[in-house]
Scaffold this motif. Sequence first.
Motif, mmCIF file in Angstrom:
data_model
loop_
_atom_site.group_PDB
_atom_site.id
_atom_site.type_symbol
_atom_site.label_atom_id
_atom_site.label_comp_id
_atom_site.label_asym_id
_atom_site.label_seq_id
_atom_site.Cartn_x
_atom_site.Cartn_y
_atom_site.Cartn_z
ATOM 1 N N TYR A 1 21.236 -29.340 -51.025
ATOM 2 C CA TYR A 1 20.285 -28.682 -50.125
ATOM 3 C C TYR A 1 19.688 -27.445 -50.801
ATOM 4 C CZ TYR A 1 18.277 -26.547 -45.945
ATOM 5 O OH TYR A 1 17.408 -25.987 -45.034
ATOM 6 N N LEU B 1 26.808 -31.536 -50.732
ATOM 7 C CA LEU B 1 25.668 -31.503 -49.816
ATOM 8 C C LEU B 1 24.989 -30.132 -49.867
ATOM 9 C CD1 LEU B 1 23.927 -32.605 -47.412
ATOM 10 C CD2 LEU B 1 25.671 -31.636 -45.908
ATOM 11 N N LYS B 2 25.831 -29.103 -49.834
ATOM 12 C CA LYS B 2 25.316 -27.739 -49.841
ATOM 13 C C LYS B 2 24.511 -27.463 -51.124
ATOM 14 C CE LYS B 2 27.046 -23.139 -48.754
ATOM 15 N NZ LYS B 2 28.236 -22.283 -48.576
ATOM 16 N N ILE C 1 33.317 -28.655 -35.531
ATOM 17 C CA ILE C 1 33.316 -29.381 -36.807
ATOM 18 C C ILE C 1 31.915 -29.586 -37.390
ATOM 19 C CG2 ILE C 1 35.532 -30.519 -36.308
ATOM 20 C CD1 ILE C 1 34.003 -33.105 -35.851
ATOM 21 N N ASP D 1 32.628 -33.319 -50.843
ATOM 22 C CA ASP D 1 31.450 -33.914 -50.208
ATOM 23 C C ASP D 1 30.570 -32.852 -49.565
ATOM 24 O OD1 ASP D 1 32.011 -36.886 -50.460
ATOM 25 O OD2 ASP D 1 33.882 -36.140 -49.610
ATOM 26 N N PHE D 2 31.197 -31.909 -48.869
ATOM 27 C CA PHE D 2 30.410 -30.869 -48.219
ATOM 28 C C PHE D 2 29.788 -29.931 -49.253
ATOM 29 C CE2 PHE D 2 29.976 -26.590 -46.407
ATOM 30 C CZ PHE D 2 29.014 -26.867 -45.462
ATOM 31 N N VAL E 1 24.508 -24.991 -43.376
ATOM 32 C CA VAL E 1 23.722 -25.458 -44.521
ATOM 33 C C VAL E 1 22.246 -25.513 -44.154
ATOM 34 C CG1 VAL E 1 23.168 -27.478 -45.945
ATOM 35 C CG2 VAL E 1 25.544 -26.781 -45.647
ATOM 36 N N TYR E 2 21.966 -26.046 -42.978
ATOM 37 C CA TYR E 2 20.577 -26.246 -42.578
ATOM 38 C C TYR E 2 19.947 -24.999 -41.953
ATOM 39 C CZ TYR E 2 21.221 -30.986 -44.007
ATOM 40 O OH TYR E 2 21.460 -32.088 -44.780
ATOM 41 N N VAL F 1 28.542 -40.417 -42.772
ATOM 42 C CA VAL F 1 29.604 -41.429 -42.662
ATOM 43 C C VAL F 1 30.923 -40.749 -42.286
ATOM 44 C CG1 VAL F 1 31.018 -43.084 -43.974
ATOM 45 C CG2 VAL F 1 28.526 -43.109 -44.208
ATOM 46 N N ILE F 2 31.234 -39.628 -42.959
ATOM 47 C CA ILE F 2 32.478 -38.905 -42.683
ATOM 48 C C ILE F 2 32.501 -38.403 -41.226
ATOM 49 C CG2 ILE F 2 33.847 -36.850 -43.285
ATOM 50 C CD1 ILE F 2 32.895 -37.253 -46.205
ATOM 51 N N ILE F 3 31.391 -37.798 -40.789
ATOM 52 C CA ILE F 3 31.319 -37.282 -39.422
ATOM 53 C C ILE F 3 31.464 -38.441 -38.410
ATOM 54 C CG2 ILE F 3 29.819 -36.118 -37.709
ATOM 55 C CD1 ILE F 3 30.851 -34.125 -39.779
ATOM 56 N N LEU G 1 27.924 -37.498 -45.872
ATOM 57 C CA LEU G 1 28.513 -36.646 -44.822
ATOM 58 C C LEU G 1 28.406 -37.303 -43.449
ATOM 59 C CD1 LEU G 1 29.800 -33.722 -44.403
ATOM 60 C CD2 LEU G 1 29.205 -34.366 -46.735
ATOM 61 N N LEU H 1 27.777 -27.886 -41.267
ATOM 62 C CA LEU H 1 26.482 -28.542 -41.467
ATOM 63 C C LEU H 1 25.334 -27.698 -40.935
ATOM 64 C CD1 LEU H 1 27.360 -32.242 -40.600
ATOM 65 C CD2 LEU H 1 26.596 -31.355 -42.804
ATOM 66 N N GLU I 1 23.595 -36.354 -47.687
ATOM 67 C CA GLU I 1 23.545 -36.337 -46.216
ATOM 68 C C GLU I 1 24.153 -37.620 -45.663
ATOM 69 O OE1 GLU I 1 19.387 -35.821 -45.298
ATOM 70 O OE2 GLU I 1 19.596 -33.645 -45.080
ATOM 71 N N LEU J 1 19.688 -35.104 -52.173
ATOM 72 C CA LEU J 1 20.076 -34.501 -50.894
ATOM 73 C C LEU J 1 20.306 -35.575 -49.832
ATOM 74 C CD1 LEU J 1 20.518 -32.248 -48.830
ATOM 75 C CD2 LEU J 1 18.024 -31.979 -48.677
ATOM 76 N N ILE K 1 40.326 -34.368 -45.207
ATOM 77 C CA ILE K 1 39.534 -34.394 -43.981
ATOM 78 C C ILE K 1 40.119 -35.411 -43.013
ATOM 79 C CG2 ILE K 1 37.305 -35.084 -43.007
ATOM 80 C CD1 ILE K 1 35.912 -33.877 -45.398
ATOM 81 N N TYR K 2 40.411 -36.604 -43.503
ATOM 82 C CA TYR K 2 40.933 -37.653 -42.627
ATOM 83 C C TYR K 2 42.322 -37.300 -42.097
ATOM 84 C CZ TYR K 2 36.835 -40.407 -43.680
ATOM 85 O OH TYR K 2 35.537 -40.843 -43.774
#
Lengths: 118, 118
Positions: free
Chosen positions: B28, B24-25, A103, B20-21, A110-111, B94-96, B92, A107, B89, B85, A4-5
């Motif tokens: 959720y 999260l998925k 990007i 990580d994603f 997911v939501y 932090v990454i975003i 993620l 997310l 979240e 969850l 990702i980075y």
Amino acid sequence: MSNIYDHAYHLEKAIRESTDFQNLKSAYEAVMNDPESKQMFESFRDTQLNLQEKQMQGLDITDEEVEKARNVVELVQDNPTIAKLMEEEQRLNVIIGDISSIITKPLEEVYGFNQDEQ
Amino acid sequence: MSNIYDHAYHLEKAIRESTDFQNLKSAYEAVMNDPESKQMFESFRDTQLNLQEKQMQGLDITDEEVEKARNVVELVQDNPTIAKLMEEEQRLNVIIGDISSIITKPLEEVYGFNQDEQ
Ligand SMILES: [Ca+2]
Ligand SMILES: [Ca+2]
């Protein structure tokens, strides 16, 4: 994770090397290199930031401040060097907004938003 | 220009494929697949959104609402499925946030912030 980075840094490089970004940079430097435009632009920025701060704190904005802001905006709009900078800023803002939509799409999925786009 | 968008889509793909994603998925989905947790999580989200909306509109928050929000937070914290969850979240987010810092760095440099990092 590191992937990702890596991609984020590639994207940063692509932004930095883009014509749009180079044009913004030149437009900003043109303003900064013209003392009259520089002073006007900084006055415009200070005025905007002050008003935003007051609004966020829920403070009243006086008639004098509204008048001052109006004058600064008029001066700025008549200055072609600053108008050019604002045009380039607008263009970059659209690109940054697009990137942000792209990007954050995983997310959103997911939501449960944009489910029709999956 | 198109290069920027290519890189943005590559980044989106890297996010989507990251552990990580995916975590999260899964977290959720675990909440959504447990009726009790789902109801609690949705109640928590509704309560948070309502309070945020009221704050943004400058409206008063009643004692009853504060009490209700407190109860919902307590329930949520005691639910391990929701706690998991929220942990994902947070990761993620932090990454975003990192991605956002990386890609807005060129703009910050134009406007003269972080000059020591150039
Ligand atoms: Ca001039
Ligand atoms: Ca349960």
